[in-house]
Design an enzyme around this catalytic site. Structure first.
Site, PDB file in Angstrom:
ATOM      1  CB  CYS A   1       7.478  10.788   0.796  1.00 47.33           C
ATOM      2  SG  CYS A   1       6.601  10.637  -0.743  1.00 47.33           S
TER       3      CYS A   1
ATOM      4  NE  ARG B   1      -1.169  11.187  -5.305  1.00 42.06           N
ATOM      5  CZ  ARG B   1      -0.148  10.547  -5.857  1.00 42.06           C
ATOM      6  NH1 ARG B   1      -0.168  10.268  -7.154  1.00 42.06           N
ATOM      7  NH2 ARG B   1       0.899  10.179  -5.121  1.00 42.06           N
TER       8      ARG B   1
ATOM      9  CD  GLN C   1       1.199   5.673  -3.385  1.00 46.19           C
ATOM     10  OE1 GLN C   1       1.533   6.287  -2.395  1.00 46.19           O
ATOM     11  NE2 GLN C   1       1.623   5.985  -4.599  1.00 46.19           N
TER      12      GLN C   1
ATOM     13  CG  ASP D   1       4.591   4.964  -0.685  1.00 48.54           C
ATOM     14  OD1 ASP D   1       5.524   4.745  -1.469  1.00 48.54           O
ATOM     15  OD2 ASP D   1       4.141   6.088  -0.449  1.00 48.54           O
TER      16      ASP D   1
ATOM     17  CG  HIS E   1       9.480   6.348   1.445  1.00 52.51           C
ATOM     18  ND1 HIS E   1       8.147   6.181   1.725  1.00 52.51           N
ATOM     19  CD2 HIS E   1       9.546   7.164   0.353  1.00 52.51           C
ATOM     20  CE1 HIS E   1       7.436   6.875   0.855  1.00 52.51           C
ATOM     21  NE2 HIS E   1       8.262   7.481   0.013  1.00 52.51           N
TER      22      HIS E   1
ATOM     23  CE  LYS F   1      10.546   9.366 -13.248  1.00 50.52           C
ATOM     24  NZ  LYS F   1       9.178   9.869 -13.039  1.00 50.52           N
TER      25      LYS F   1
ATOM     26  CG  HIS G   1      10.471   8.596  -3.054  1.00 50.43           C
ATOM     27  ND1 HIS G   1       9.517   9.207  -2.272  1.00 50.43           N
ATOM     28  CD2 HIS G   1      11.496   9.478  -3.135  1.00 50.43           C
ATOM     29  CE1 HIS G   1       9.946  10.403  -1.903  1.00 50.43           C
ATOM     30  NE2 HIS G   1      11.145  10.589  -2.413  1.00 50.43           N
TER      31      HIS G   1
END
Length: 643
Positions: free
Chosen positions: A341, A370, A388, A390, A392, A472, A518
């Site tokens: 992000c 992580r 990911q 991912d 946005h 969310k 997200h």
């Protein structure tokens, strides 16, 4: 008079404070027998709202009450908690020197940790389970009593239960503690518990594992016994059957058997993809890349390492640092990114953005790291390095609903293509500790709810489960054997654009903060591929299968024709394995079938003479003889339909 309001709105009055059991008995003998607990709430008293209590709990003032039975989720929770105590009871009977520690409920069951001089064996487990059954059959009442903290500490020290005494000593000295006794065994617990051990009939002990006292690796190692408990015999058997099926489908086992990947001690928590496994990865990634391209996303790529100052601005350096891999260079601190992000906001901030540019959708196959604890790692499902899908979306408040509708529709198609049709939708709303105005929370929650409704989705509310910055949606898959996997998400975030000073020029010419959405569909590609392997038991659909066609000859005289077939299929973009070994055809078919290819083509003299192939589909299906062109049409239809 004490007035009790029941779930159907009816009321019952009692001259003296009744117990939950008294209320159940007043309704009927059947309910009195089935009652495991009560769910009581007192008007105007938020602390005791919807509190689950023992059947012996005395209701001292007017209240609303629901009788909890084994059919209720709360009832199952009480059964499992009580069965954990039954386990400890049985262990103390069989192994008096064992010390008890803690025994909470977990998903689908419970565990209890013990300190004992030697490891428990499988034979011990069978003996303990048998003793649990005998104790349950005695139907001993479970009785609660309350002691002052210091008195409880002295009591358990007197029993030689030093771990239990240590737990109680950590409770504030001015508090009382509750104990529950069944037969000769008494344990510390807040409760509630079933009224008697006879209510505990459908359970099984599963395994023994190591666990550090209080979860700290500096403390001594205890033995953790895991078990499962259910309301009915059928529920228990169904669960055990599911576990058997899950073991057959375990992606770690199939990963070895199908030669897809491995995890190596030289890099724990990361995946070494083998050629066949990497084909699956590429198919998933390229599919998702087409999804990005066809749905208005601009693909981006951010760096792996970012300066600590950025993570300080986002709040991760203070709150998440222990889960981040950090490094230092030239007296500057850096971290491997645990998420994408902040990088996307830095890309967004390059150049002035106008309201006409919104919604602006970025997508990235972002590599994240992580520092997960070693004990939490699990094959490719839980790793330290992952990628990911991912995305946005930068938009205005008024655009949230439309983006939610578009995203939900897209997610449903993607899941359907991968073989998932059963999706659970949950809307997580504002938590107690949050930022932002009530008006902004109202707008965001209403937009997400309206988006799900417009998409035709029935959804559950998860009150208080939203992030501190916004609500969310969680999208959870149900797989072929009923397990649930939360993969997709759509989160409303006005916070990070604020922290990193992102803005756009509005129609009024002033600067405004965008809302950041997200969103992820498959989430971690590693985890999603693990789910796919288990969903399909390794027999992936044709479009995903690393080996789509295997071509086998019966004798050497068909070798050249088999080469021609393989070349023709490869020219059609198919993934082909050619096996011309001088082995019996039955052996070759059996060996390749274990690798689960969708199709095996067998060629003998008859097929060579007629320029055809004998087609065998996965699952030992004989599809007969057909021309190569007909087979190409068939497999092309499979791939196009994602079947």
């Amino acid at each position: 008079m004490i007035q009790i309001t029941l779930p159907d709105g009816s009321r019952r009055e009692f001259p003296q404070a009744p117990t939950v059991a008294d209320v159940a008995a007043s309704i009927g003998a059947g309910l009195a027998k089935a009652a495991l607990a009560g769910k009581v709430s007192f008007s105007g008293d938020a602390e005791t709202a919807a509190k689950v209590v023992d059947t012996g709990f005395r209701i001292e003032r007017d209240a609303a009450l629901a009788i909890v039975t084994a059919k209720d989720a709360d009832g199952l929770e009480v059964i499992r908690h009580s069965t954990a105590h039954l386990l400890a009871y049985a262990v103390k009977e069989l192994f008096p020197d064992a010390q008890v520690t803690i025994g909470p409920v977990i998903e689908n069951g419970f565990f209890y940790d013990f300190a004992y001089k030697r490891p428990f064996t499988p034979e011990d487990l069978a003996q303990i389970e048998k003793r649990m059954g005998e104790l349950a059959a005695k139907d001993e009442p479970v009785v609660r009593r309350v002691l002052p903290r210091d008195e409880a500490v002295a009591y358990f020290k007197g029993l030689g239960e030093h771990y239990k005494a240590e737990i109680i000593a950590s409770i504030p000295s001015n508090e009382d503690v509750s104990l529950y006794r069944e037969g000769a065994f008494e344990d510390l617990c807040r409760g509630p518990h079933v009224p008697s051990t006879g209510k505990l009939r459908h359970f099984k002990l599963m395994k023994v594992a190591g666990a550090y006292w209080r979860g700290d690796h500096r403390n001594e190692m205890l033995q953790r016994i895991y078990g499962t408990a259910w309301a009915t015999k059928d529920d228990l058997q169904q669960y055990l059957t599911m576990l058997e099926e899950a073991e057959k489908r375990d992606h770690r086992k199939l990963g070895r058997e199908l030669d897809l990947f491995h995890i190596d001690e030289h890099s724990p928590g990361t995946v070494f993809w083998h050629p066949k496994g990497w084909i699956i990865w590429q198919e998933v990634e390229q599919y998702m890349r087409r999804v990005y391209r066809d749905n208005g996303y601009k693909e981006v790529k951010g760096p792996q390492i970012l300066d600590a100052s950025l993570w300080e601005k986002t709040g991760h350096w203070d709150k998440y640092r222990e889960n981040m891999f950090t490094t230092e260079s030239e007296k500057r601190d850096y971290a491997l990114k645990p998420m994408n992000c902040p990088g996307h906001i830095l890309i967004y901030k390059q150049g002035i953005k106008s309201y006409r540019d919104l919604p602006l959708r970025y997508g990235e196959f972002g590599n994240c790291h992580r520092n997960e604890p070693t004990g939490g790692l699990h094959g490719i499902m839980r790793v330290r390095a992952f990628t990911q899908d991912d995305g946005h979306i930068f938009c205005t408040e008024d655009q949230i609903q439309a983006e939610c509708v578009a995203f939900t529709t897209l997610l449903q198609k993607v899941y359907r293509d991968f073989g998932f049709t059963d999706i659970i939708y949950k809307l997580a709303t504002r938590p107690e500790k949050r930022i932002g105005t009530e008006e902004s929370w109202d707008k965001a929650e209403q937009a997400l709810a309206a988006g799900l409704q417009a998409s035709g989705c029935d959804f559950e509310l998860s009150p208080g489960e939203g992030a501190f910055y916004g609500p969310k949606i969680e999208y959870t898959l149900k797989d072929a054997i009923g397990r649930q996997w939360q993969c997709g998400t759509m989160q409303v975030d006005p916070n990070m654009p604020e922290r990193l000073d992102a803005d756009f020029v509005g129609e009024d010419g002033a600067r405004h903060r965008p809302i950041m959405l997200h969103r992820a569909i498959v989430g971690s590609l590693e985890r999603f591929i693990g789910i796919l392997i288990e969903q399909h038991a390794g027999a992936l659909p044709t479009w995903l299968a690393p080996e789509q066609v295997v071509v086998l000859n019966i004798t050497d005289s068909q070798a050249d024709y088999c080469r021609e077939i393989a070349k023709a299929l490869e020219n059609q973009g198919l993934r082909v394995v050619l096996d011309l070994r001088n082995e019996k055809i039955t052996y070759k078919i059996r060996e390749h079938s274990l690798q689960k290819p969708p199709y095996i083509l067998v060629v003998g003299d008859k097929e060579k003479a007629s320029q055809s192939v004998a087609v065998r589909a996965r699952g030992n299906q004989d599809l007969g003889v057909m021309s190569v062109e007909s087979f190409v049409q068939r497999i092309a239809a499979d791939i196009a339909s994602k079947s």
